[in-house]
Design a protein around this motif. Structure first.
Motif, PDB file in Angstrom:
ATOM      1  N   GLU A 272       0.823  -1.208   0.000  1.00 48.10           N
ATOM      2  CA  GLU A 272       0.000   0.000   0.000  1.00 48.10           C
ATOM      3  C   GLU A 272       0.856   1.256   0.000  1.00 48.10           C
ATOM      4  N   SER A 273       1.936   1.275   0.785  1.00 46.13           N
ATOM      5  CA  SER A 273       2.769   2.478   0.826  1.00 46.13           C
ATOM      6  C   SER A 273       3.457   2.724  -0.514  1.00 46.13           C
ATOM      7  N   THR A 274       3.753   1.657  -1.243  1.00 45.22           N
ATOM      8  CA  THR A 274       4.361   1.836  -2.563  1.00 45.22           C
ATOM      9  C   THR A 274       3.404   2.540  -3.509  1.00 45.22           C
ATOM     10  N   ILE A 275       2.151   2.115  -3.510  1.00 45.48           N
ATOM     11  CA  ILE A 275       1.175   2.784  -4.372  1.00 45.48           C
ATOM     12  C   ILE A 275       0.912   4.203  -3.885  1.00 45.48           C
ATOM     13  N   LEU A 276       0.756   4.362  -2.578  1.00 46.61           N
ATOM     14  CA  LEU A 276       0.461   5.690  -2.036  1.00 46.61           C
ATOM     15  C   LEU A 276       1.593   6.684  -2.280  1.00 46.61           C
ATOM     16  N   SER A 277       2.835   6.204  -2.248  1.00 49.81           N
ATOM     17  CA  SER A 277       3.955   7.100  -2.524  1.00 49.81           C
ATOM     18  C   SER A 277       4.128   7.359  -4.020  1.00 49.81           C
ATOM     19  N   PHE A 278       3.530   6.493  -4.834  1.00 50.09           N
ATOM     20  CA  PHE A 278       3.565   6.659  -6.296  1.00 50.09           C
ATOM     21  C   PHE A 278       2.567   7.726  -6.740  1.00 50.09           C
ATOM     22  N   ILE A 279       1.415   7.787  -6.062  1.00 52.57           N
ATOM     23  CA  ILE A 279       0.323   8.658  -6.490  1.00 52.57           C
ATOM     24  C   ILE A 279       0.712  10.141  -6.547  1.00 52.57           C
ATOM     25  N   PRO A 280       1.404  10.725  -5.542  1.00 52.60           N
ATOM     26  CA  PRO A 280       1.769  12.144  -5.662  1.00 52.60           C
ATOM     27  C   PRO A 280       2.578  12.459  -6.915  1.00 52.60           C
ATOM     28  N   THR A 281       3.460  11.553  -7.309  1.00 51.65           N
ATOM     29  CA  THR A 281       4.229  11.759  -8.539  1.00 51.65           C
ATOM     30  C   THR A 281       3.293  11.840  -9.740  1.00 51.65           C
ATOM     31  N   LEU A 282       2.315  10.953  -9.777  1.00 53.18           N
ATOM     32  CA  LEU A 282       1.366  10.950 -10.886  1.00 53.18           C
ATOM     33  C   LEU A 282       0.528  12.223 -10.904  1.00 53.18           C
ATOM     34  N   LEU A 283       0.156  12.715  -9.732  1.00 53.90           N
ATOM     35  CA  LEU A 283      -0.622  13.950  -9.660  1.00 53.90           C
ATOM     36  C   LEU A 283       0.205  15.147 -10.108  1.00 53.90           C
ATOM     37  N   HIS A 284       1.479  15.171  -9.766  1.00 57.30           N
ATOM     38  CA  HIS A 284       2.360  16.245 -10.243  1.00 57.30           C
ATOM     39  C   HIS A 284       2.405  16.271 -11.769  1.00 57.30           C
ATOM     40  N   LEU A 285       2.355  15.089 -12.367  1.00 55.35           N
ATOM     41  CA  LEU A 285       2.410  14.990 -13.828  1.00 55.35           C
ATOM     42  C   LEU A 285       1.069  15.280 -14.485  1.00 55.35           C
ATOM     43  N   GLY A 286       0.000  15.353 -13.684  1.00 54.43           N
ATOM     44  CA  GLY A 286      -1.307  15.720 -14.211  1.00 54.43           C
ATOM     45  C   GLY A 286      -2.256  14.573 -14.450  1.00 54.43           C
ATOM     46  N   PHE A 287      -1.860  13.358 -14.042  1.00 56.37           N
ATOM     47  CA  PHE A 287      -2.716  12.191 -14.242  1.00 56.37           C
ATOM     48  C   PHE A 287      -3.964  12.235 -13.358  1.00 56.37           C
ATOM     49  N   VAL A 288      -5.008  11.570 -13.815  1.00 56.87           N
ATOM     50  CA  VAL A 288      -6.189  11.279 -13.013  1.00 56.87           C
ATOM     51  C   VAL A 288      -6.005   9.852 -12.505  1.00 56.87           C
ATOM     52  N   TYR A 289      -6.013   9.655 -11.181  1.00 56.57           N
ATOM     53  CA  TYR A 289      -5.698   8.330 -10.648  1.00 56.57           C
ATOM     54  C   TYR A 289      -6.936   7.446 -10.522  1.00 56.57           C
ATOM     55  N   SER A 290      -6.765   6.192 -10.925  1.00 61.03           N
ATOM     56  CA  SER A 290      -7.816   5.182 -10.822  1.00 61.03           C
ATOM     57  C   SER A 290      -7.311   4.019  -9.986  1.00 61.03           C
ATOM     58  N   GLY A 291      -8.031   3.651  -8.949  1.00 60.77           N
ATOM     59  CA  GLY A 291      -7.602   2.576  -8.060  1.00 60.77           C
ATOM     60  C   GLY A 291      -8.338   1.273  -8.322  1.00 60.77           C
ATOM     61  N   LEU A 292      -8.607   0.551  -7.259  1.00 59.42           N
ATOM     62  CA  LEU A 292      -9.317  -0.726  -7.327  1.00 59.42           C
ATOM     63  C   LEU A 292     -10.504  -0.637  -6.372  1.00 59.42           C
ATOM     64  N   PRO A 293     -11.672  -0.224  -6.860  1.00 60.33           N
ATOM     65  CA  PRO A 293     -12.809   0.000  -5.964  1.00 60.33           C
ATOM     66  C   PRO A 293     -13.299  -1.295  -5.331  1.00 60.33           C
ATOM     67  N   TYR A 294     -14.096  -1.156  -4.273  1.00 56.39           N
ATOM     68  CA  TYR A 294     -14.597  -2.324  -3.555  1.00 56.39           C
ATOM     69  C   TYR A 294     -15.664  -3.086  -4.333  1.00 56.39           C
ATOM     70  N   SER A 295     -16.031  -2.578  -5.505  1.00 53.26           N
ATOM     71  CA  SER A 295     -16.867  -3.402  -6.384  1.00 53.26           C
ATOM     72  C   SER A 295     -16.089  -4.620  -6.869  1.00 53.26           C
ATOM     73  N   CYS A 296     -14.763  -4.570  -6.742  1.00 50.09           N
ATOM     74  CA  CYS A 296     -13.928  -5.767  -6.903  1.00 50.09           C
ATOM     75  C   CYS A 296     -13.871  -6.433  -5.532  1.00 50.09           C
ATOM     76  N   GLN A 297     -14.851  -7.272  -5.246  1.00 49.01           N
ATOM     77  CA  GLN A 297     -15.057  -7.745  -3.885  1.00 49.01           C
ATOM     78  C   GLN A 297     -14.047  -8.790  -3.429  1.00 49.01           C
TER      79      GLN A 297
END
Length: 204
Positions: free
Chosen positions: A127-152
């Motif tokens: 989880e920390s690897t993904i969470l630390s990756f996300i700020p970099t993606l936001l700096h670059l302007g990406f819209v982030y998509s995760g894995l919603p709980y509809s994937c049960q």
């Protein structure tokens, strides 16, 4: 048509296995053009030999290597990386550090990004690897998509497995002996389809 890049770094092949599943999920979206590429290896051959990684990497040696400038050509980019002390692998970080021109020009703004990872142990920093990756993606302007709980399947306790709302993941084992389980593969496919679906909606 929505253009999707699955961009990964893998040392022993676990992330490559997940990348193939992510790609299969993305291909389920009508009109999706999906390609898998890898970032360059930065470790010298003699180090990889000592790590026992040479033979493992031969399994995906034919996968083309991406260049930073080509990322602007895709609508969705799904990144895959093993965990290194709670962060992305240095090879992936080195590649992303080469995106300065695309950041400066705003070429990645509004594109969809997602991240999948692997670690040696259940609590090895997925989880920390993904969470630390996300700020970099936001700096670059990406819209982030995760894995919603509809994937049960990420909610079950029937087996030791990866997966969180931040993205799919797999547990490789301390010696790399464990391959992604069917549930982990299913989460990867779900993530690929989910991110691609969002990307398709954004370009319509």
């Amino acid at each position: 048509m929505v253009k999707v890049l699955i961009l990964f770094y893998s040392t022993y092949g676990h992330i490559y296995q997940m990348a193939k599943e992510v790609a299969e999920g993305a291909k389920e979206v009508e009109g999706a053009e999906v390609i898998i590429k890898r970032v360059p290896e930065t470790l010298p051959t003699e180090i990889l030999e000592k790590m026992g990684a040479i033979q493992a990497q031969q399994a995906f040696a034919e996968v083309p290597i991406a260049t930073p400038n080509e990322l602007k050509d895709y609508d969705v980019i799904i990144f895959g990386t093993p965990t290194r002390f709670g962060n992305m692998a240095g090879q992936m970080k080195s590649f992303i550090d080469g995106l300065g021109q695309l950041w400066f020009s705003g070429a990645l703004v509004g594109k969809v990004a997602s991240v999948f990872v692997s670690s040696g142990t259940q609590h090895g920093g997925q989880e920390s690897t993904i969470l630390s990756f996300i700020p970099t993606l936001l700096h670059l302007g990406f819209v982030y998509s995760g894995l919603p709980y509809s994937c049960q399947s990420q909610m079950g306790i029937d087996e030791i497995k990866g997966g969180s709302p931040y993205g799919s993941s797999t547990i490789a084992g301390g010696q790399g002996e464990r391959l992604p389980s069917e549930q982990e593969r299913g989460m990867a496919r779900f993530q690929g389809k989910h991110a691609t679906t969002i990307g398709k909606k954004l370009i319509q």
